[in-house]
Design a protein around this motif. Structure first.
Motif, PDB file in Angstrom:
ATOM      1  N   LEU A  44       0.826  -1.202   0.000  1.00  0.00           N
ATOM      2  CA  LEU A  44       0.000   0.000   0.000  1.00  0.00           C
ATOM      3  C   LEU A  44       0.864   1.258   0.000  1.00  0.00           C
ATOM      4  CD1 LEU A  44      -2.759   1.359   0.117  1.00  0.00           C
ATOM      5  CD2 LEU A  44      -2.652   1.169   2.603  1.00  0.00           C
ATOM      6  N   LEU A  45       1.885   1.285   0.818  1.00  0.00           N
ATOM      7  CA  LEU A  45       2.776   2.456   0.858  1.00  0.00           C
ATOM      8  C   LEU A  45       3.481   2.651  -0.478  1.00  0.00           C
ATOM      9  CD1 LEU A  45       4.253   2.117   4.459  1.00  0.00           C
ATOM     10  CD2 LEU A  45       2.528   3.749   3.637  1.00  0.00           C
ATOM     11  N   GLY A  46       3.865   1.556  -1.109  1.00  0.00           N
ATOM     12  CA  GLY A  46       4.481   1.663  -2.433  1.00  0.00           C
ATOM     13  C   GLY A  46       3.512   2.185  -3.480  1.00  0.00           C
ATOM     14  N   LEU A  47       2.271   1.734  -3.420  1.00  0.00           N
ATOM     15  CA  LEU A  47       1.267   2.171  -4.388  1.00  0.00           C
ATOM     16  C   LEU A  47       0.902   3.642  -4.196  1.00  0.00           C
ATOM     17  CD1 LEU A  47      -1.077  -0.940  -4.492  1.00  0.00           C
ATOM     18  CD2 LEU A  47       0.491  -0.170  -6.276  1.00  0.00           C
ATOM     19  N   LEU A  48       0.966   4.112  -2.970  1.00  0.00           N
ATOM     20  CA  LEU A  48       0.664   5.528  -2.706  1.00  0.00           C
ATOM     21  C   LEU A  48       1.648   6.461  -3.406  1.00  0.00           C
ATOM     22  CD1 LEU A  48      -0.376   5.459   1.052  1.00  0.00           C
ATOM     23  CD2 LEU A  48      -1.808   6.071  -0.898  1.00  0.00           C
ATOM     24  N   ARG A  49       2.782   5.945  -3.805  1.00  0.00           N
ATOM     25  CA  ARG A  49       3.780   6.755  -4.514  1.00  0.00           C
ATOM     26  C   ARG A  49       3.643   6.642  -6.030  1.00  0.00           C
ATOM     27  NH1 ARG A  49       7.513   3.765  -1.251  1.00  0.00           N
ATOM     28  NH2 ARG A  49       7.317   4.561   0.856  1.00  0.00           N
ATOM     29  N   ARG A  50       2.684   5.898  -6.493  1.00  0.00           N
ATOM     30  CA  ARG A  50       2.500   5.694  -7.931  1.00  0.00           C
ATOM     31  C   ARG A  50       1.355   6.572  -8.444  1.00  0.00           C
ATOM     32  NH1 ARG A  50       5.277   1.900 -10.182  1.00  0.00           N
ATOM     33  NH2 ARG A  50       6.413   0.426  -8.903  1.00  0.00           N
ATOM     34  N   PRO A  51       1.653   7.493  -9.359  1.00  0.00           N
ATOM     35  CA  PRO A  51       0.614   8.405  -9.859  1.00  0.00           C
ATOM     36  C   PRO A  51      -0.569   7.680 -10.498  1.00  0.00           C
ATOM     37  CG  PRO A  51       2.779   9.192 -10.492  1.00  0.00           C
ATOM     38  CD  PRO A  51       2.972   7.830  -9.888  1.00  0.00           C
ATOM     39  N   LEU A  52      -0.320   6.568 -11.177  1.00  0.00           N
ATOM     40  CA  LEU A  52      -1.411   5.848 -11.827  1.00  0.00           C
ATOM     41  C   LEU A  52      -2.370   5.267 -10.789  1.00  0.00           C
ATOM     42  CD1 LEU A  52      -2.615   4.959 -14.501  1.00  0.00           C
ATOM     43  CD2 LEU A  52      -1.129   2.952 -14.440  1.00  0.00           C
ATOM     44  N   TRP A  53      -1.848   4.769  -9.706  1.00  0.00           N
ATOM     45  CA  TRP A  53      -2.697   4.226  -8.655  1.00  0.00           C
ATOM     46  C   TRP A  53      -3.506   5.348  -8.012  1.00  0.00           C
ATOM     47  CZ3 TRP A  53      -3.454   4.167  -3.293  1.00  0.00           C
ATOM     48  CH2 TRP A  53      -4.203   3.097  -2.818  1.00  0.00           C
ATOM     49  N   LEU A  54      -2.879   6.474  -7.765  1.00  0.00           N
ATOM     50  CA  LEU A  54      -3.585   7.628  -7.207  1.00  0.00           C
ATOM     51  C   LEU A  54      -4.649   8.147  -8.173  1.00  0.00           C
ATOM     52  CD1 LEU A  54      -0.613   9.484  -5.527  1.00  0.00           C
ATOM     53  CD2 LEU A  54      -2.446   8.205  -4.393  1.00  0.00           C
ATOM     54  N   ALA A  55      -4.361   8.083  -9.469  1.00  0.00           N
ATOM     55  CA  ALA A  55      -5.356   8.481 -10.470  1.00  0.00           C
ATOM     56  C   ALA A  55      -6.581   7.574 -10.383  1.00  0.00           C
ATOM     57  CB  ALA A  55      -4.761   8.447 -11.868  1.00  0.00           C
ATOM     58  N   GLY A  56      -6.368   6.299 -10.101  1.00  0.00           N
ATOM     59  CA  GLY A  56      -7.494   5.385  -9.905  1.00  0.00           C
ATOM     60  C   GLY A  56      -8.349   5.781  -8.712  1.00  0.00           C
ATOM     61  N   ILE A  57      -7.696   6.194  -7.625  1.00  0.00           N
ATOM     62  CA  ILE A  57      -8.434   6.656  -6.451  1.00  0.00           C
ATOM     63  C   ILE A  57      -9.232   7.920  -6.794  1.00  0.00           C
ATOM     64  CG2 ILE A  57      -8.181   7.655  -4.125  1.00  0.00           C
ATOM     65  CD1 ILE A  57      -7.709   4.688  -4.106  1.00  0.00           C
ATOM     66  N   LEU A  58      -8.602   8.840  -7.528  1.00  0.00           N
ATOM     67  CA  LEU A  58      -9.308  10.064  -7.929  1.00  0.00           C
ATOM     68  C   LEU A  58     -10.490   9.755  -8.839  1.00  0.00           C
ATOM     69  CD1 LEU A  58      -6.347  12.550  -8.463  1.00  0.00           C
ATOM     70  CD2 LEU A  58      -8.014  12.495  -6.592  1.00  0.00           C
ATOM     71  N   CYS A  59     -10.350   8.752  -9.703  1.00  0.00           N
ATOM     72  CA  CYS A  59     -11.478   8.342 -10.556  1.00  0.00           C
ATOM     73  C   CYS A  59     -12.634   7.832  -9.702  1.00  0.00           C
ATOM     74  CB  CYS A  59     -11.039   7.259 -11.538  1.00  0.00           C
ATOM     75  SG  CYS A  59     -10.133   7.861 -12.961  1.00  0.00           S
ATOM     76  N   GLU A  60     -12.335   7.088  -8.646  1.00  0.00           N
ATOM     77  CA  GLU A  60     -13.383   6.605  -7.748  1.00  0.00           C
ATOM     78  C   GLU A  60     -14.117   7.775  -7.093  1.00  0.00           C
ATOM     79  OE1 GLU A  60     -14.610   3.647  -6.883  1.00  0.00           O
ATOM     80  OE2 GLU A  60     -13.220   2.337  -7.925  1.00  0.00           O
ATOM     81  N   ILE A  61     -13.355   8.741  -6.594  1.00  0.00           N
ATOM     82  CA  ILE A  61     -13.955   9.892  -5.913  1.00  0.00           C
ATOM     83  C   ILE A  61     -14.794  10.713  -6.896  1.00  0.00           C
ATOM     84  CG2 ILE A  61     -13.439  12.076  -4.753  1.00  0.00           C
ATOM     85  CD1 ILE A  61     -10.949  10.590  -3.570  1.00  0.00           C
ATOM     86  N   ALA A  62     -14.224  10.989  -8.067  1.00  0.00           N
ATOM     87  CA  ALA A  62     -14.952  11.766  -9.079  1.00  0.00           C
ATOM     88  C   ALA A  62     -16.189  11.009  -9.543  1.00  0.00           C
ATOM     89  CB  ALA A  62     -14.042  12.079 -10.257  1.00  0.00           C
ATOM     90  N   GLY A  63     -16.077   9.702  -9.717  1.00  0.00           N
ATOM     91  CA  GLY A  63     -17.226   8.894 -10.111  1.00  0.00           C
ATOM     92  C   GLY A  63     -18.349   8.979  -9.103  1.00  0.00           C
ATOM     93  N   PHE A  64     -17.991   8.959  -7.824  1.00  0.00           N
ATOM     94  CA  PHE A  64     -19.007   9.079  -6.775  1.00  0.00           C
ATOM     95  C   PHE A  64     -19.709  10.430  -6.849  1.00  0.00           C
ATOM     96  CE2 PHE A  64     -20.278  10.308  -2.466  1.00  0.00           C
ATOM     97  CZ  PHE A  64     -21.173   9.290  -2.189  1.00  0.00           C
ATOM     98  N   LEU A  65     -18.944  11.495  -7.018  1.00  0.00           N
ATOM     99  CA  LEU A  65     -19.538  12.834  -7.074  1.00  0.00           C
ATOM    100  C   LEU A  65     -20.458  12.987  -8.289  1.00  0.00           C
ATOM    101  CD1 LEU A  65     -16.459  14.963  -5.987  1.00  0.00           C
ATOM    102  CD2 LEU A  65     -18.474  14.346  -4.614  1.00  0.00           C
ATOM    103  N   VAL A  66     -20.030  12.475  -9.426  1.00  0.00           N
ATOM    104  CA  VAL A  66     -20.859  12.565 -10.633  1.00  0.00           C
ATOM    105  C   VAL A  66     -22.102  11.691 -10.490  1.00  0.00           C
ATOM    106  CG1 VAL A  66     -20.896  12.168 -13.135  1.00  0.00           C
ATOM    107  CG2 VAL A  66     -18.869  13.161 -12.070  1.00  0.00           C
ATOM    108  N   GLU A  67     -21.956  10.552  -9.823  1.00  0.00           N
ATOM    109  CA  GLU A  67     -23.113   9.689  -9.582  1.00  0.00           C
ATOM    110  C   GLU A  67     -24.136  10.393  -8.699  1.00  0.00           C
ATOM    111  OE1 GLU A  67     -24.098   5.255  -7.773  1.00  0.00           O
ATOM    112  OE2 GLU A  67     -22.137   6.150  -7.405  1.00  0.00           O
ATOM    113  N   VAL A  68     -23.685  11.073  -7.665  1.00  0.00           N
ATOM    114  CA  VAL A  68     -24.600  11.823  -6.800  1.00  0.00           C
ATOM    115  C   VAL A  68     -25.347  12.868  -7.625  1.00  0.00           C
ATOM    116  CG1 VAL A  68     -24.708  13.490  -4.903  1.00  0.00           C
ATOM    117  CG2 VAL A  68     -23.349  11.405  -4.664  1.00  0.00           C
TER     118      VAL A  68
END
Length: 144
Positions: A44-68
């Motif tokens: 998990l700590l290694g993935l937190l340093r990877r921009p692509l993994w963080l982009a996936g997290i941002l997609c989840e957050i943005a998807g939730f907001l657009v779904e609302v």
């Protein structure tokens, strides 16, 4: 056209695309991680340093907001089935980016999903009595 179709349907599709993109981005980042890191805190700590993994997290957050937003302008009977498109997006992206291959029945399932969503949009386009969007209180409960 009704606001449910002009605003709610595109928002639901956008949310599904974001939700479908997120796990593929995260899987691609995890596959790039050095072997032997396990599945615990080190990974998990290694993935937190990877921009692509963080982009996936941002997609989840943005998807939730657009779904609302989609639920606020369109009835659940339209938005909820459209959200199933996230599986279609994830399947298609996984084939392209991760080299995952779909079976014949998988391809048939994707075609059936796309056809069903298209028919749903047409059905809602014919009937203008779609119901009311969610109230502010309902949206607040939904986010909790």
């Amino acid at each position: 056209m009704t606001p449910a179709l002009t605003r709610g349907l595109p928002a639901a599709v956008a949310a599904a695309v974001l939700y479908g993109t997120a796990p593929v981005a995260q899987a691609a980042a995890a596959r790039e991680a050095p072997p032997g890191r396990g599945v615990g805190l080190g990974l998990l700590l290694g993935l937190l340093r990877r921009p692509l993994w963080l982009a996936g997290i941002l997609c989840e957050i943005a998807g939730f907001l657009v779904e609302v937003y989609a639920f606020s302008v369109a009835p659940v009977a339209l938005v909820a089935p459209v959200m199933a498109l996230d599986t279609l997006v994830a399947s298609l992206l996984a084939g392209r980016t991760l080299g995952e291959r779909l079976s014949g029945s998988g391809r048939l399932g994707i075609l059936a999903m796309a056809l069903g969503i298209g028919l749903l949009a047409v059905a809602f386009g014919v009937n203008s009595a779609l119901g009311a969007g969610a109230s502010d209180g309902q949206l607040l409960v939904f986010t909790l």
